[in-house]
Write a protein that holds these residues in place. Structure first.
Motif, PDB file in Angstrom:
ATOM      1  N   MET A 104       0.825  -1.212   0.000  1.00 47.94           N
ATOM      2  CA  MET A 104       0.000   0.000   0.000  1.00 47.94           C
ATOM      3  C   MET A 104       0.861   1.265   0.000  1.00 47.94           C
ATOM      4  N   ARG A 105       1.982   1.227   0.689  1.00 46.95           N
ATOM      5  CA  ARG A 105       2.891   2.373   0.658  1.00 46.95           C
ATOM      6  C   ARG A 105       3.471   2.547  -0.740  1.00 46.95           C
ATOM      7  N   ASP A 106       3.934   1.445  -1.322  1.00 46.42           N
ATOM      8  CA  ASP A 106       4.581   1.502  -2.640  1.00 46.42           C
ATOM      9  C   ASP A 106       3.626   1.931  -3.747  1.00 46.42           C
ATOM     10  N   ASN A 107       2.341   1.588  -3.640  1.00 45.08           N
ATOM     11  CA  ASN A 107       1.414   1.981  -4.709  1.00 45.08           C
ATOM     12  C   ASN A 107       0.673   3.289  -4.393  1.00 45.08           C
ATOM     13  N   GLY A 108       1.063   3.959  -3.299  1.00 44.84           N
ATOM     14  CA  GLY A 108       0.523   5.273  -2.985  1.00 44.84           C
ATOM     15  C   GLY A 108      -0.736   5.289  -2.145  1.00 44.84           C
ATOM     16  N   GLN A 109      -1.287   4.138  -1.796  1.00 46.26           N
ATOM     17  CA  GLN A 109      -2.524   4.103  -1.017  1.00 46.26           C
ATOM     18  C   GLN A 109      -2.372   4.764   0.354  1.00 46.26           C
ATOM     19  N   LEU A 110      -1.206   4.611   0.989  1.00 47.64           N
ATOM     20  CA  LEU A 110      -1.034   5.162   2.330  1.00 47.64           C
ATOM     21  C   LEU A 110      -0.938   6.684   2.331  1.00 47.64           C
ATOM     22  N   ALA A 111      -0.747   7.281   1.167  1.00 48.66           N
ATOM     23  CA  ALA A 111      -0.722   8.744   1.066  1.00 48.66           C
ATOM     24  C   ALA A 111      -2.130   9.329   0.962  1.00 48.66           C
ATOM     25  N   ASP A 112      -3.134   8.485   0.826  1.00 47.61           N
ATOM     26  CA  ASP A 112      -4.523   8.931   0.705  1.00 47.61           C
ATOM     27  C   ASP A 112      -5.004   9.490   2.043  1.00 47.61           C
ATOM     28  N   ASP A 113      -5.413  10.748   2.048  1.00 46.43           N
ATOM     29  CA  ASP A 113      -5.903  11.383   3.273  1.00 46.43           C
ATOM     30  C   ASP A 113      -7.163  10.718   3.815  1.00 46.43           C
ATOM     31  N   ASN A 114      -7.882   9.990   2.994  1.00 47.46           N
ATOM     32  CA  ASN A 114      -9.118   9.316   3.404  1.00 47.46           C
ATOM     33  C   ASN A 114      -8.908   7.852   3.770  1.00 47.46           C
ATOM     34  N   ARG A 115      -7.665   7.441   3.952  1.00 49.35           N
ATOM     35  CA  ARG A 115      -7.371   6.026   4.197  1.00 49.35           C
ATOM     36  C   ARG A 115      -8.073   5.471   5.438  1.00 49.35           C
ATOM     37  N   TYR A 116      -8.335   6.321   6.446  1.00 43.38           N
ATOM     38  CA  TYR A 116      -8.971   5.833   7.669  1.00 43.38           C
ATOM     39  C   TYR A 116     -10.449   5.483   7.468  1.00 43.38           C
ATOM     40  N   PHE A 117     -10.982   5.780   6.278  1.00 44.38           N
ATOM     41  CA  PHE A 117     -12.324   5.313   5.923  1.00 44.38           C
ATOM     42  C   PHE A 117     -12.265   3.892   5.372  1.00 44.38           C
ATOM     43  N   GLY A 118     -11.067   3.364   5.207  1.00 44.83           N
ATOM     44  CA  GLY A 118     -10.857   1.990   4.788  1.00 44.83           C
ATOM     45  C   GLY A 118     -10.193   1.873   3.436  1.00 44.83           C
ATOM     46  N   LEU A 119      -9.257   0.936   3.356  1.00 39.81           N
ATOM     47  CA  LEU A 119      -8.557   0.621   2.112  1.00 39.81           C
ATOM     48  C   LEU A 119      -8.533  -0.891   1.928  1.00 39.81           C
ATOM     49  N   ASP A 120      -8.692  -1.325   0.690  1.00 42.52           N
ATOM     50  CA  ASP A 120      -8.507  -2.731   0.359  1.00 42.52           C
ATOM     51  C   ASP A 120      -7.040  -2.932   0.027  1.00 42.52           C
ATOM     52  N   ALA A 121      -6.411  -3.840   0.733  1.00 43.68           N
ATOM     53  CA  ALA A 121      -5.000  -4.122   0.499  1.00 43.68           C
ATOM     54  C   ALA A 121      -4.831  -4.968  -0.748  1.00 43.68           C
ATOM     55  N   PRO A 122      -3.775  -4.734  -1.518  1.00 44.87           N
ATOM     56  CA  PRO A 122      -3.535  -5.542  -2.718  1.00 44.87           C
ATOM     57  C   PRO A 122      -3.442  -7.042  -2.420  1.00 44.87           C
ATOM     58  N   GLY A 123      -2.956  -7.400  -1.232  1.00 44.34           N
ATOM     59  CA  GLY A 123      -2.831  -8.809  -0.865  1.00 44.34           C
ATOM     60  C   GLY A 123      -4.108  -9.416  -0.313  1.00 44.34           C
ATOM     61  N   GLY A 124      -5.145  -8.616  -0.167  1.00 45.98           N
ATOM     62  CA  GLY A 124      -6.403  -9.091   0.405  1.00 45.98           C
ATOM     63  C   GLY A 124      -6.624  -8.461   1.766  1.00 45.98           C
ATOM     64  N   GLY A 125      -7.839  -8.391   2.158  1.00 48.81           N
ATOM     65  CA  GLY A 125      -8.168  -7.822   3.461  1.00 48.81           C
ATOM     66  C   GLY A 125      -8.423  -6.330   3.386  1.00 48.81           C
ATOM     67  N   ARG A 126      -9.120  -5.848   4.377  1.00 53.53           N
ATOM     68  CA  ARG A 126      -9.480  -4.429   4.461  1.00 53.53           C
ATOM     69  C   ARG A 126      -8.768  -3.822   5.663  1.00 53.53           C
ATOM     70  N   TRP A 127      -8.286  -2.615   5.499  1.00 57.28           N
ATOM     71  CA  TRP A 127      -7.556  -1.897   6.545  1.00 57.28           C
ATOM     72  C   TRP A 127      -8.284  -0.613   6.913  1.00 57.28           C
ATOM     73  N   TYR A 128      -8.319  -0.312   8.224  1.00 56.04           N
ATOM     74  CA  TYR A 128      -8.875   0.942   8.721  1.00 56.04           C
ATOM     75  C   TYR A 128      -7.901   1.701   9.611  1.00 56.04           C
ATOM     76  N   ASN A 129      -6.863   1.058  10.081  1.00 55.63           N
ATOM     77  CA  ASN A 129      -5.950   1.672  11.054  1.00 55.63           C
ATOM     78  C   ASN A 129      -4.517   1.606  10.527  1.00 55.63           C
ATOM     79  N   PHE A 130      -3.870   2.770  10.496  1.00 57.89           N
ATOM     80  CA  PHE A 130      -2.572   2.868   9.817  1.00 57.89           C
ATOM     81  C   PHE A 130      -1.473   3.460  10.684  1.00 57.89           C
ATOM     82  N   ASP A 131      -1.728   3.590  11.973  1.00 54.85           N
ATOM     83  CA  ASP A 131      -0.702   4.036  12.912  1.00 54.85           C
ATOM     84  C   ASP A 131      -0.806   3.147  14.151  1.00 54.85           C
ATOM     85  N   PRO A 132       0.281   2.983  14.892  1.00 52.95           N
ATOM     86  CA  PRO A 132       0.240   2.074  16.040  1.00 52.95           C
ATOM     87  C   PRO A 132      -0.830   2.416  17.080  1.00 52.95           C
ATOM     88  N   THR A 133      -1.089   3.692  17.309  1.00 54.97           N
ATOM     89  CA  THR A 133      -2.061   4.070  18.336  1.00 54.97           C
ATOM     90  C   THR A 133      -3.463   3.590  17.990  1.00 54.97           C
TER      91      THR A 133
END
Length: 190
Positions: free
Chosen positions: A106-135
């Motif tokens: 997701m970092r390499d394809n630019g998905q993590l730069a999306d300001d709306n990522r916390y609304f959810g992203l589909d990972a290229p390897g499968g699965g859905r992500w909502y949280n992108f920082d350790p906290t």
């Protein structure tokens, strides 16, 4: 800094993990957690970590040396989704490697730069992500896996191999599998 508090309930776990304040990116944090989990396994063998040890692993990952990224991780199957799934430390490693590979893709394809990522992203390897920082990852992981955000929602965390009946709502087993559930909810719980 983590207070010297024994972790016996989901509320204790929630309080400890939400106070960590990890200042590194999630991929680096998860690679450090992978290193620490492997060290735990080398030192203790098949023994399950107790809830206090789980918290120490998660806290130490805030500053521990991360495992080097391995390109082979990008092509590994999501072993924890296969039948029969791995268990214990092997499941922990499989989940972390899959999540690290997801974050790298997701970092390499630019998905993590999306300001709306916390609304959810589909990972290229499968699965859905909502949280992108350790906290947020840790807070959502504990809330989704064992709760602990509501005062009357207290569950005792029991270290395997102590048995817990499936219908026991006051106790839950919390060793490698409990930590694995926390990792999965850290990714997917909103």
């Amino acid at each position: 800094m983590l207070a010297a508090m024994s972790v016996r309930t989901n509320r204790d776990l929630y309080a400890q993990l939400t106070a960590l304040g990890v200042k590194r990116d999630l991929e680096t944090y998860l690679r450090a957690l992978l290193t620490l989990g492997r060290e735990f396994g080398r030192h203790f063998g098949a023994r399950e970590p107790d809830p206090d040890e789980v918290v120490r692993l998660l806290a130490a990952a805030a500053s521990a040396e991360p495992a080097p990224f391995e390109d082979a991780w990008l092509t590994q199957p999501r072993m924890w989704e296969q039948e029969p799934p791995p268990w214990g430390l092997a499941r922990f490693e499989s989940i972390l490697i899959g999540q690290i590979a997801d974050l790298r893709r997701m970092r390499d394809n630019g998905q993590l730069a999306d300001d709306n990522r916390y609304f959810g992203l589909d990972a290229p390897g499968g699965g859905r992500w909502y949280n992108f920082d350790p906290t947020s990852y840790l807070e959502c992981g504990v809330a989704g896996s064992v709760g602990g955000t509501v005062d009357d929602d207290e569950v005792e965390l029991v270290t395997p191999p102590t048995p817990v009946c499936e219908d026991d709502e006051a106790r839950t087993s919390f060793g490698w599998d409990g930590l694995c559930d926390l990792l999965l909810f850290g990714q997917s719980y909103e």
